[in-house]
Scaffold this motif. Structure first.
Motif, PDB file in Angstrom:
ATOM      1  N   UNK A   1     -25.810  -2.050  38.836  1.00 49.22           N
ATOM      2  CA  UNK A   1     -26.106  -0.616  38.821  1.00 49.22           C
ATOM      3  C   UNK A   1     -24.957   0.219  39.374  1.00 49.22           C
ATOM      4  N   UNK A   2     -24.107  -0.375  40.184  1.00 52.13           N
ATOM      5  CA  UNK A   2     -22.959   0.361  40.719  1.00 52.13           C
ATOM      6  C   UNK A   2     -21.918   0.616  39.625  1.00 52.13           C
ATOM      7  N   UNK A   3     -21.895  -0.273  38.623  1.00 50.78           N
ATOM      8  CA  UNK A   3     -20.915  -0.160  37.538  1.00 50.78           C
ATOM      9  C   UNK A   3     -21.533   0.320  36.233  1.00 50.78           C
ATOM     10  N   UNK A   4     -22.850   0.540  36.225  1.00 48.54           N
ATOM     11  CA  UNK A   4     -23.542   0.944  34.991  1.00 48.54           C
ATOM     12  C   UNK A   4     -23.349  -0.072  33.865  1.00 48.54           C
ATOM     13  N   UNK A   5     -23.466  -1.326  34.196  1.00 51.93           N
ATOM     14  CA  UNK A   5     -23.294  -2.356  33.185  1.00 51.93           C
ATOM     15  C   UNK A   5     -24.443  -3.358  33.199  1.00 51.93           C
ATOM     16  N   UNK A   6     -24.658  -3.966  32.053  1.00 52.60           N
ATOM     17  CA  UNK A   6     -25.634  -5.037  31.890  1.00 52.60           C
ATOM     18  C   UNK A   6     -24.985  -6.128  31.051  1.00 52.60           C
TER      19      UNK A   6
END
Length: 126
Positions: A73-78
């Motif tokens: 969530x800190x990098x907005x990635x999945x």
């Protein structure tokens, strides 16, 4: 949430690929997310889902033990780590999101998701 999927490609059976989904927007942290796939001539199906906090996951039976979904969530990635790939995993893979979810929400129905990425092709040869 705007979604951009990457990491698809062609591998031989038994190989690995890692798909990544980058999201824009500050609502990423409230979004339940997942990966779907669609093979030619088949219905679009859920592969994996993850709740907004990342502590709860769901996998369709055919990928359990081989695929791992995760998010940062800190990098907005999945991401979707795919190991021991099989020819039947060949499909276009889509990352999906639905904003404003409570912590415990896992969504597995494609109709529940509002935001879809453009898809990335995964091809597994035997």
């Amino acid at each position: 949430v705007q979604l951009q999927a990457s990491g698809g490609g062609s591998v031989q059976a038994g190989g690995s690929l890692r798909l990544s989904c980058t999201a824009s927007g500050r609502t990423f942290r409230s979004a339940a997310m997942g990966w779907f796939r669609q093979a030619p001539g088949k219905e679009r199906e859920i592969v994996a889902a993850i709740n907004r906090g990342g502590g709860m996951t769901y996998y369709v039976g055919s990928v359990k033990g081989r695929f791992t979904i995760s998010r940062d969530n800190a990098k907005n990635t999945m991401d979707l780590q795919m190991n021991s790939l099989k020819p039947e995993d060949t499909a276009v893979y889509y990352c999906v999101a639905r904003r404003g979810q409570i912590l415990s929400t896992l969504l597995t129905d494609k109709h529940q998701y509002d935001d879809w990425g453009q898809g990335t092709q995964v091809t597994v040869s035997s």
